[in-house]
Design an enzyme around this catalytic site. Structure first.
Site, PDB file in Angstrom:
ATOM      1  N   ASN A  91       0.541  -7.569  -3.774  1.00  0.00           N
ATOM      2  CA  ASN A  91       0.259  -6.156  -3.524  1.00  0.00           C
ATOM      3  C   ASN A  91      -0.996  -5.653  -4.240  1.00  0.00           C
ATOM      4  O   ASN A  91      -1.311  -4.471  -4.188  1.00  0.00           O
ATOM      5  CB  ASN A  91       1.469  -5.286  -3.879  1.00  0.00           C
ATOM      6  CG  ASN A  91       1.858  -5.378  -5.334  1.00  0.00           C
ATOM      7  OD1 ASN A  91       1.380  -6.237  -6.054  1.00  0.00           O
ATOM      8  ND2 ASN A  91       2.738  -4.495  -5.767  1.00  0.00           N
ATOM      9  N   CYS A  92      -1.746  -6.548  -4.861  1.00  0.00           N
ATOM     10  CA  CYS A  92      -2.996  -6.194  -5.535  1.00  0.00           C
ATOM     11  C   CYS A  92      -4.081  -5.931  -4.488  1.00  0.00           C
ATOM     12  O   CYS A  92      -4.267  -6.715  -3.556  1.00  0.00           O
ATOM     13  CB  CYS A  92      -3.399  -7.350  -6.457  1.00  0.00           C
ATOM     14  SG  CYS A  92      -5.073  -7.242  -7.106  1.00  0.00           S
ATOM     15  N   ASP A  93      -4.816  -4.842  -4.634  1.00  0.00           N
ATOM     16  CA  ASP A  93      -5.867  -4.489  -3.680  1.00  0.00           C
ATOM     17  C   ASP A  93      -6.971  -5.542  -3.603  1.00  0.00           C
ATOM     18  O   ASP A  93      -7.481  -5.845  -2.524  1.00  0.00           O
ATOM     19  CB  ASP A  93      -6.477  -3.130  -4.022  1.00  0.00           C
ATOM     20  CG  ASP A  93      -5.537  -1.978  -3.728  1.00  0.00           C
ATOM     21  OD1 ASP A  93      -4.580  -2.153  -2.942  1.00  0.00           O
ATOM     22  OD2 ASP A  93      -5.737  -0.885  -4.303  1.00  0.00           O
TER      23      ASP A  93
ATOM     24  N   LYS B  76      -5.798  -8.420  -1.594  1.00  0.00           N
ATOM     25  CA  LYS B  76      -5.819  -8.090  -0.168  1.00  0.00           C
ATOM     26  C   LYS B  76      -7.226  -8.251   0.404  1.00  0.00           C
ATOM     27  O   LYS B  76      -7.403  -8.788   1.500  1.00  0.00           O
ATOM     28  CB  LYS B  76      -5.309  -6.670   0.055  1.00  0.00           C
ATOM     29  CG  LYS B  76      -3.820  -6.520  -0.209  1.00  0.00           C
ATOM     30  CD  LYS B  76      -3.381  -5.077  -0.078  1.00  0.00           C
ATOM     31  CE  LYS B  76      -1.914  -4.911  -0.441  1.00  0.00           C
ATOM     32  NZ  LYS B  76      -1.479  -3.510  -0.423  1.00  0.00           N
TER      33      LYS B  76
END
Length: 115
Positions: free
Chosen positions: A9-11, A14
């Site tokens: 879920n780390c930007d 992504k």
């Protein structure tokens, strides 16, 4: 095969995953939280990259540490903290054979294609 280590879920993860997919590069994603991370693997990362480089000092998990803990950090203490709280590991960590790349940069990933 490229291996990418991080937290899903780390930007930044992504962005890096999207870049690899847009360039049609096959990779295996290893999520520190879901898949786990062994002390041996983390020690290997530290040996290749240096524990100071692995430690994510910009993240909220690190910033929440008390001043004494931060002041007394050495490799052993830092690796123990990173094992307990994987969010303290800078990400993404890309492994291609014996080459390691820490963080995401379009330019560095582009060099990966050219090598």
């Amino acid at each position: 095969m490229i291996k990418m280590y991080g937290i899903k879920n780390c930007d930044t993860i992504k962005k890096a995953r999207k870049w690899l997919e847009q360039h049609q590069l096959d990779y295996q994603f290893i999520d520190y939280r879901q898949d786990g991370l062994s002390a041996e693997r983390l020690a290997a990362f530290s040996q290749q990259l240096g524990w100071q480089n692995l430690l994510n000092t910009r993240g909220t998990t690190y910033r929440a540490l008390d001043a004494e803990t931060k002041a007394n950090l050495n490799e052993q203490a830092a690796l123990a903290l990173m094992l307990q709280q994987p969010a303290m590991i800078k990400r993404p960590l890309l492994q291609l054979n014996e080459r390691y790349i820490l963080g995401f940069s379009n330019d560095i990933y582009q060099q990966l294609l050219e090598d």
